[in-house]
Structure formats: C-alpha cells, structure tokens
Scaffold this active site. Structure first.
Site, PDB file in Angstrom:
ATOM      1  N   LYS A 199     -28.658 -55.849 -41.986  1.00 30.84           N
ATOM      2  CA  LYS A 199     -29.044 -56.677 -43.123  1.00 30.84           C
ATOM      3  C   LYS A 199     -29.973 -57.813 -42.751  1.00 30.84           C
ATOM      4  O   LYS A 199     -29.807 -58.434 -41.702  1.00 30.84           O
ATOM      5  CB  LYS A 199     -27.787 -57.298 -43.735  1.00 30.84           C
ATOM      6  N   GLY A 377     -23.093 -62.617 -31.101  1.00 28.41           N
ATOM      7  CA  GLY A 377     -23.303 -63.799 -31.934  1.00 28.41           C
ATOM      8  C   GLY A 377     -23.948 -64.943 -31.165  1.00 28.41           C
ATOM      9  O   GLY A 377     -24.849 -65.616 -31.679  1.00 28.41           O
TER      10      GLY A 377
HETATM   11  P1  ADP Z   1     -26.578 -56.012 -33.949  1.00 27.54           P
HETATM   12  O1  ADP Z   1     -25.089 -55.972 -33.797  1.00 27.54           O
HETATM   13  O2  ADP Z   1     -27.290 -55.320 -32.845  1.00 27.54           O
HETATM   14  O3  ADP Z   1     -27.075 -57.413 -34.189  1.00 27.54           O
HETATM   15  P2  ADP Z   1     -26.350 -55.364 -36.757  1.00 27.54           P
HETATM   16  O4  ADP Z   1     -24.938 -55.764 -36.703  1.00 27.54           O
HETATM   17  O5  ADP Z   1     -27.284 -56.196 -37.551  1.00 27.54           O
HETATM   18  O6  ADP Z   1     -26.948 -55.178 -35.270  1.00 27.54           O
HETATM   19  O7  ADP Z   1     -26.489 -53.904 -37.364  1.00 27.54           O
HETATM   20  C1  ADP Z   1     -25.978 -52.779 -36.748  1.00 27.54           C
HETATM   21  C2  ADP Z   1     -25.722 -51.717 -37.771  1.00 27.54           C
HETATM   22  O8  ADP Z   1     -26.853 -51.481 -38.578  1.00 27.54           O
HETATM   23  C3  ADP Z   1     -25.396 -50.392 -37.152  1.00 27.54           C
HETATM   24  O9  ADP Z   1     -24.004 -50.160 -37.288  1.00 27.54           O
HETATM   25  C4  ADP Z   1     -26.236 -49.384 -37.934  1.00 27.54           C
HETATM   26  O10 ADP Z   1     -25.511 -48.262 -38.365  1.00 27.54           O
HETATM   27  C5  ADP Z   1     -26.721 -50.196 -39.090  1.00 27.54           C
HETATM   28  N1  ADP Z   1     -27.995 -49.686 -39.624  1.00 27.54           N
HETATM   29  C6  ADP Z   1     -29.158 -49.561 -38.984  1.00 27.54           C
HETATM   30  N2  ADP Z   1     -30.088 -49.006 -39.780  1.00 27.54           N
HETATM   31  C7  ADP Z   1     -29.506 -48.773 -40.970  1.00 27.54           C
HETATM   32  C8  ADP Z   1     -29.936 -48.198 -42.206  1.00 27.54           C
HETATM   33  N3  ADP Z   1     -31.188 -47.767 -42.378  1.00 27.54           N
HETATM   34  N4  ADP Z   1     -29.040 -48.122 -43.209  1.00 27.54           N
HETATM   35  C9  ADP Z   1     -27.785 -48.565 -43.041  1.00 27.54           C
HETATM   36  N5  ADP Z   1     -27.311 -49.110 -41.918  1.00 27.54           N
HETATM   37  C10 ADP Z   1     -28.160 -49.212 -40.873  1.00 27.54           C
END
Ligand code: ADP
Ligand code: MG
Length: 397
Positions: A199, A377
């Site tokens: 997001k 985080g």
């Molecule tokens: P990080 O932990 O690396 O900061 P986030 O927590 O923001 O990353 O997001 C990770 C999640 O985003 C993953 O579980 C993945 O499945 C999801 N994600 C990535 N691309 C999409 C998409 N196009 N639609 C839905 N979810 C997504």
C-alpha cells in the site's frame, strides 16, 4: 562517508563486566522451532566480540506479542538455536527480572552467556516503565543495544535501560545505521529507489523523504496501482487506494519538477484473484488494458526489461517492497527478476522491509546484496528521516 557518531562496544573494555545485551530475537517459529534464524545469526559478531573478551553476557529480547507470560511465546527455541550457532550452551533463564534471576546472573563467570526470558511477558516493557527498566538494569555494569529491529520503539529494554547503565551500540546496530544512514547522507549517484509492497498509505512518508534524495524511482507492487490510477489508468479489481491518488500525484509532480525519473509499470500480470486459485487464469496485459474483472498481481516482462536498464545504470539502490504477490509462485517472477538484477548490478544495494527481505532471503540472494536490513519498521522509519529512540538513547562517541 558517514562516520558513526555513537559509542560502540569497541569504545569500552568489557572484560569481566556484567553486560546486558538487547538483541532482536523476534524470529518466526514453526512447530516449536526457529523457522528463520537470520536475526540470531546477525547478532553473533557482537556476542563473539564480548565473549572473546571475557565479558559476562545476559541477552534479552522480545518475541511476538504476548499479553503476559505465555509458554507458546517462550524464547526456549531461540536459546536452542543460538547454542547450536555459537557452539556452546546458552541457557534460558525463566524470567528477565526478579531476585532469582539476579542471583543466577551474579553466579556467572567471565565468558559465560545466558538468555533472559521474553521481555514482553511484562507489560511494563512496552510501557517503558522506569521501575521496570531499573529492575532490568540491576546487577549489570554495561548495556549494549544490538537490536536494530526494535530501535524504533521506546521500550524499557531499548530506551529506559540506556539512561540507567552506560550504553553502547553493538556491531549489528552500527552496521545497520552505517548502511542505511549512508543512503541518506552521501549516496553514490545515480541513486535509484525501487519501491513496491502492498500500500501507498503505509509508505507515503518513505516516498516523500526519498523523493528529495533519489535520482529515480521504479515503482511496483500494489503501490504501483495507486500511481497508475493517479496517471489516469484503470486497475480493475486490483488492490489500490483511490483516497491516496492526490498524494501519489504530488509525488509524481515533485519528481517531474525536479527533473527526476519515476518509472511505473508499462505492463502487468493480471489474475482473477490474487491467491493460488487465481494462478491458472493469469496473463500479462498492457497497463492500458487491465481487465475490469481482474487484479494486478505482478509487474510484467516489458516492465522488468525497462527497470533492468535503470538498475544497471544505478550506483546506489534502495529496495523496499516486493513487485507483486510473490508468496504465490505464479506471481513471483517480477520480484525474483528484480532481486536478481539488483544483486548483479554492482551498485551499493540495500534492502529494507519485512516482506522484501524475506523475498531476497528465500531466493538465496541475501549474500549478493551490500546490506539486507534485519529491521523492517526500523529501516523504514530511518529512511523517513525519523530519529530512532533506541539509537538516540546511546551517547555519542
Ligand atoms: P515490506 O514488508 O517489504 O515493506 P509491504 O509490507 O509493504 O512490504 O508489502 C508486502 C506485501 O505486498 C506482500 O505480502 C505482497 O503479497 C503484497 N503485494 C505486492 N504486490 C501486490 C499486488 N499487486 N496486489 C496485492 N498485494 C501485493
Ligand atoms: Mg511488510
């Protein structure tokens, strides 16, 4: 280069001293055993450093989110794994505070190490209760913080004790701050940030902070969908945040004004649903042709091709957030290709964020990156330009 401003364990002689060491052993468990020991391994340099110098070491950490004492969230599996990794027994004491624990610690000999039980069995830990911090500090002469993954929290074990005992940074904390701080202070250019994940709303401050520092953005994941909306595309049933279209436009505008590149997907993998069931019906579409009844689940092959050019030119790369729903193998190609390209780029490469790091570790590419952060985080708060309380509490060198 960014010099490290804080006092570290190299600035003190720990021999024969009783040292309380805060580590981040908040690791995933499965079937009563440690499922991923990356964070335990990451603490070994500091532990070896202290034990080689005959310090008396008591490790402390939180694990999970227990509401009180809970055997299911005991650090016992961690003690076992740590003993194996260190090649010597590290006993787990049944609590982290109290007279019996102090007596056990008092009986330890130089070169001994023990692990204290889960700090969060006491709610006072997260409340940063001063009396609890004093209890925790009792019987110790030095405090070392090596828990980068918890440094963005002002808890008793990360902040409170640092005001009571002489406080020093551990080697992992130092390594993290040098790697992530280097991105903020003096990156080699061009500096590219690859940002993906779920997001925009959770990463707006990261985007804003980076917009003024990077030379280029390459956007993927669910986050790209909101940017696609902001540039007038339709995203069907994709995860997207229409409320944040204005914020996304502001980022696009900042980048345009500063004559910096912001790359968005030109093609995307779409599926009837973003889970295993959707895998059968997945295929790639131009971003102008996303079917109304489908969801974007990964970046497409032409996008990977486009991103590969900018990755190859970059001298510094910060990557946060997977390019797609990488947990579903059929939707993991974009994330995998980008990971491989970053690993092969020759740029200073720093990966931060819970799922992004998991993806890089799962793909066996962690060793190929300059730095893979142990703090999800905490790494993002640092990139946002925030001060981490656990770091601020350590005196300058
Ligand atoms: P990080 O932990 O690396 O900061 P986030 O927590 O923001 O990353 O997001 C990770 C999640 O985003 C993953 O579980 C993945 O499945 C999801 N994600 C990535 N691309 C999409 C998409 N196009 N639609 C839905 N979810 C997504
Ligand atoms: Mg995450």
């Amino acid at each position: 280069m960014s010099g490290f401003a804080k006092r570290t364990i190299r600035d003190v002689d720990p021999s024969g001293k009783k040292v309380l060491v805060r580590v981040d052993f908040n690791v995933p468990l499965a079937d009563g055993a440690v499922a991923d020991d990356t964070r335990i391994r990451a603490s070994l340099p500091t532990l070896r450093y202290l034990l080689d110098r005959r310090a008396i070491v008591a490790l402390c950490s939180h694990l999970g989110r227990p509401k009180g004492p809970d055997p299911k969230q005991s650090l016992a599996p961690v003690a076992k794994r740590l003993s194996t990794l260190l090649g010597r027994e590290v006993p787990l004491l049944p609590d982290c505070v109290g007279p019996a624990i102090r007596e056990s610690v008092a009986r330890l000999r130089p070169g001994d190490a023990v692990l204290l039980e889960n700090l969060r069995f006491h709610p006072e830990e997260e409340r940063n209760d001063p009396a609890f911090a004093r209890e925790l500090a009792t019987g110790f002469e030095l405090y070392v913080n090596d828990a980068f993954g918890a440094a963005h929290r002002a808890h008793a074990s990360t902040e409170g004790v640092a005001k009571i005992l002489p406080a020093y940074a551990g080697l992992l904390l130092e390594k993290e701050l040098v790697a992530l701080g280097g991105l903020m202070s003096d990156p080699k250019r061009p500096f590219l940030a690859i940002i993906g994940g779920a997001k925009v709303s959770t990463k707006m401050d990261v985007l804003r902070s980076l917009a003024s520092r990077v030379d280029a953005f390459a956007i993927g994941g669910g986050m790209a969908n909101t940017f696609l909306l902001a540039s007038g595309k339709e995203v069907g049933r994709s995860l997207a945040e229409p409320d944040l279209v204005g914020d996304a436009r502001a980022v696009l505008e900042t980048m345009r004004r500063e004559r910096k590149e912001l790359l968005l997907p030109v093609d995307v993998l779409c599926a009837p649903s973003a889970d295993d069931a959707g895998a059968k019906g997945a295929s790639a579409y131009d971003v102008d042709a996303v079917p109304a009844d489908q969801a974007i689940v990964d970046i497409g092959p032409r996008t990977v091709e486009r991103y590969s050019g900018i990755i190859a030119r970059a001298k510094t790369i910060f990557w946060n957030g997977p390019m797609g729903v990488f947990e579903v193998p059929a939707f993991s190609a974009g994330t995998k290709r980008v990971a491989e390209l970053v690993a092969a780029s020759g740029a200073v490469s720093v990966v931060g964020g819970g799922e992004s790091v998991q993806a890089v570790v799962d793909m066996g590419l962690a060793d190929k990156m300059t730095h893979v952060s142990t703090g999800g985080g905490a790494s993002l708060e640092l990139i946002e330009g925030k001060t981490l309380p656990g770091v601020a509490a350590i005196p300058d060198a």
